[in-house]
Enzyme design. Structure first.
Site, mmCIF file in Angstrom:
data_model
loop_
_atom_site.group_PDB
_atom_site.id
_atom_site.type_symbol
_atom_site.label_atom_id
_atom_site.label_comp_id
_atom_site.label_asym_id
_atom_site.label_seq_id
_atom_site.Cartn_x
_atom_site.Cartn_y
_atom_site.Cartn_z
ATOM 1 N N HIS A 566 0.833 -1.206 0.000
ATOM 2 C CA HIS A 566 0.000 0.000 0.000
ATOM 3 C C HIS A 566 0.872 1.261 0.000
ATOM 4 O O HIS A 566 1.956 1.272 -0.557
ATOM 5 C CB HIS A 566 -0.978 -0.040 1.178
ATOM 6 N N GLU A 580 -2.696 0.331 7.721
ATOM 7 C CA GLU A 580 -1.763 -0.735 7.330
ATOM 8 C C GLU A 580 -0.513 -0.174 6.658
ATOM 9 O O GLU A 580 0.600 -0.644 6.903
ATOM 10 C CB GLU A 580 -2.467 -1.717 6.387
ATOM 11 N N HIS A 635 2.546 -7.080 4.850
ATOM 12 C CA HIS A 635 1.129 -6.713 4.969
ATOM 13 C C HIS A 635 0.611 -7.058 6.371
ATOM 14 O O HIS A 635 1.214 -7.848 7.100
ATOM 15 C CB HIS A 635 0.280 -7.477 3.932
ATOM 16 N N GLU A 700 1.517 -11.801 6.113
ATOM 17 C CA GLU A 700 0.349 -11.178 6.761
ATOM 18 C C GLU A 700 0.562 -11.352 8.265
ATOM 19 O O GLU A 700 0.261 -12.390 8.848
ATOM 20 C CB GLU A 700 -0.946 -11.866 6.316
#
Length: 739
Positions: A566, A580, A635, A700
């Site tokens: 992102h 995030e 992430h 993650e």
């Protein structure tokens, strides 16, 4: 009666001119039949006059010849109207008495006698010069016009006649210009003689002659034409064109006809010494000899063409053997080549001098003989000679000719060798110490002893030079080259920046600041550590051997590409005030810092180091372009606050075993150290996993919208912890060593 006959004849001619001539039309291409008819009409009138005179039994011959001499029939072109003009000379109507005739006769006799008594007697009759110009008519012009047509200077539509018109004049001028005559357009004796000469020349277009074969061969030798078939005796347009080119190139009169001057020049050049541009059989052997003597290396089998490459090789040969550099294979060149090729010191021969040559080559470090050298010059000797010639930039022939032997003798007697005392030995010994090949206990002096010899041998061996222990020109040049390396203490150089970075990555330095282009003391110490570690002479100077070792060590460097997800306009998952994009950026930066500061042999690049947006495709492109060995995507998860735990992903398509094994290593390492639920190793069709060329993993860490895990992610120290264990996980998988 004679006077009456003359008057009668002139009257007839005048009547003919007024009645007949305006009806005649003449042009340059006029029909010959018309002119012939007109002349024939005149002949009839003359015949009638003569018949009448015969009837009267009166001799009118003299008067008729006089009229014929002073009367000229001319065919001319006037304003596109054709007329026959009969010009008359006035004839005096005087009755010449017998006494007057006798007086004239006596005067002529007296004049003749006086001329005979002259100091410079003239010939009885001067030869009258032939002279034709535009507007004239003469039967002899017919042959001239035919000759001009045959030689290609004009093309008549009709059969040539005796009239000299504009087309004839243009053809004459063209002929005169071609053969170097004054372009007057007038046909004089000089023009006629040249026309006859050219016409009779067998070496012009359309002719056949046995010597034409030789001419064509010479033209081919000199490169002016290339015959598809063996030359024959026919002189065609192609031959004429080639001759014209030859004449132009050699400042000859360009005619396309081979005159004596052209023929001589062509023969001299074609049979003369070989030179650039020639095609001749002896060029093959000559080119082979050039290669044998080491002045060129042909890619293909030599042919008969002497081109620019051959000329360059020849000039090298002439310069080397101190022959005048002509680029022409003259006698001096041929003699020198034959002498060198006949040298006794070449492979396959036996010569007493071969023994000493072999010993010298061994002394100079180009060969090591198992047995005592003998007189036979074999392949090993040839190879040693070639190596020597190559080292000293001599033509590599393997033949020990005069110049090679002189160079051997020169090197053997170099001033810097064992047993000599030279001032230059002092600096030599200092240089050897500076470069790490010796450590002197005392201040170096001028004596070249065994320790110096051994140090020189080590230097020569290290840099791949022939090991002789003699500090000859090659050794001294290499020493100067190393001592003048730009990568040494006190010098700024663009390459120093990457060098310092590489030394840092490899663990020989740990720079506090970003490396710059200055090679300082710390850089020198780092280089010395590297040299010592790799068993190299310790000088702190980055020479070619040190660079080679450094590049070899760099091949073991692992390139890790970190990609915090992102960023910018894309916040990613959110929960309890956290975004995030910010969380994963911090973890990735911590990972980069820890990897580079705590481990050696790893180079790290990150897709973004600030809050910026990068397209998914661009992230994988960056890693691919850099040539990364491994791609790590950072992430956090989110799912309505209902889920929790840690998981990793690899591409769900075809992947390598390395990809699977790396996921297993890193996932298990992190799962044991992150105090959350292990959701397992998974696969997915994520963009960055699909488009990267190297093994890739997507992490993650936790669920950002899970309150408990959000609390951990919100902690700066915990994010640092995640960065550290991620770096450790990568190092564990790749077997990286700590600093």
């Amino acid at each position: 009666m004679k006077m009456i006959r003359s008057i009668l004849f002139v009257t007839i001619l005048l009547i003919y001119s007024f009645i007949i001539s305006p009806q005649i039309i003449e042009t340059e291409a006029a029909t010959n039949d018309t002119v012939d008819d007109n002349v024939e009409g005149l002949d009839v009138l003359v015949d009638e006059v003569e018949d009448h005179a015969d009837d009267q039994e009166v001799d009118m011959t003299t008067d008729v010849e006089l009229v014929q001499e002073t009367t000229e029939v001319e065919v001319g072109l006037n304003d596109n109207n054709t007329d026959t003009v009969i010009e008359e000379q006035e004839v005096p109507l005087v009755d010449t008495s017998k006494e007057q005739v006798n007086e004239i006769h006596n005067n002529e006799i007296q004049n003749e006698e006086e001329e005979e008594l002259s100091e410079e007697p003239e010939s009885d009759e001067e030869e009258e010069e032939t002279y034709f110009s535009r507007g004239m008519t003469d039967p002899r012009l017919i042959e001239v016009k035919k000759d001009l047509a045959e030689l290609g200077f004009v093309s008549w539509k009709n059969e040539p006649n005796g009239y000299f018109g504009g087309s004839t004049e243009e053809a004459v001028i063209a002929f005169q210009q071609t053969f170097g005559l004054e372009p007057s357009g007038i046909i004089d004796d000089v023009t006629l003689n040249k026309l006859s000469e050219v016409k009779d020349n067998p070496f012009r277009t359309g002719k056949k002659h046995e010597e034409t074969i030789v001419l064509k061969e010479h033209l081919a030798i000199l490169g002016y034409v290339k015959w598809n078939n063996p030359p024959n005796n026919y002189y065609g347009s192609q031959t004429a064109s080639a001759v014209s080119k030859f004449q132009k190139d050699n400042s000859l009169l360009v005619t396309g006809v081979v005159d004596s001057i052209t023929k001589t020049k062509l023969s001299e050049m074609a049979t003369g010494p070989l030179q650039n541009g020639m095609y001749r059989e002896d060029a093959v052997a000559f080119k082979e000899n050039l290669e044998t003597l080491g002045f060129i290396k042909w890619k293909n089998t030599p042919n008969d063409f002497f081109g620019s490459s051959t000329e360059k090789a020849l000039l090298k040969l002439q310069a080397y053997y101190r022959i005048p550099e002509t680029g022409v294979v003259d006698q001096a060149t041929l003699t020198t080549i034959n002498e060198v090729l006949a040298s006794p010191l070449q492979v396959g021969n036996r010569a007493d001098a071969a023994v000493q040559l072999k010993l010298d080559l061994e002394t100079l470090g180009y060969v090591t003989w198992k047995n005592a050298p003998n007189t036979y010059y074999g392949s090993s000797t040839k190879k040693a000679v070639e190596a020597f010639q190559r080292a000293y930039k001599l033509p590599v022939s393997g033949i020990a000719e005069e110049f090679t032997l002189n160079k051997v003798n020169e090197i053997l007697h170099s001033p810097n060798r064992f047993g000599t005392r030279e001032k230059s030995n002092i600096q030599l010994k200092k240089n050897l110490e500076r470069l790490g090949f010796v450590k002197w206990k005392n201040e170096p002096n001028n004596y070249y002893g065994s320790s110096t010899e051994q140090a020189v041998e080590r230097f020569q061996k290290h840099f791949g030079l022939p090991v002789s222990g003699i500090a000859e020109i090659l050794t001294l040049d290499k020493m100067d080259n190393v001592l003048n390396s730009p990568l040494q203490k006190g010098i700024r150089h663009a390459d120093a920046k990457q060098l310092k970075k590489d030394l840092d990555i490899l663990g020989y330095a740990n720079w506090k600041n970003t490396p710059n282009n200055y090679f300082g003391d710390s850089t020198e110490q780092a280089v010395k550590r590297f040299q010592k570690d790799k068993g190299l002479p310790i000088s702190g100077i980055v020479d070619e051997i040190t660079l080679k070792a450094l590049n070899k060590a760099k091949k073991g460097i692992v390139k890790i590409f970190l990609d915090p997800g992102h960023g910018g306009k894309d916040p990613g998952g959110q929960g309890f005030g956290l975004k995030e994009k910010n969380i994963v950026l911090d973890i990735a930066l911590q990972t980069l810092s820890y990897l580079t500061s705590k481990y050696v042999g790893v180079d790290v690049k990150i897709s973004r180091s600030t809050d910026t947006f990068i397209e998914l495709e661009d992230r994988s492109k960056m890693a691919n372009k850099w040539g990364a060995d491994y791609f790590v995507s950072f992430h956090t998860n989110a799912y309505l606050g209902l889920s929790k735990g840690f998981e990793t992903y690899i591409y769900n398509g075809k992947v390598s075993n390395e990809t699977k094994n790396r996921q297993k290593d890193i996932h298990n390492y992190l799962a044991k150290r992150i105090d959350v639920n292990d959701r397992g190793m998974k696969t997915a069709n994520f963009n960055v996993l699909r488009n990267t060329n190297m093994p890739a993993i997507l992490l993650e860490y936790m669920y950002i919208d899970n309150k408990a895990e959000n609390k951990l992610l919100a902690s700066k120290s915990y994010r640092a912890y995640l960065g550290r264990i991620t770096a450790d996980a990568i190092a564990h998988s790749f077997g990286l060593k700590k600093r």
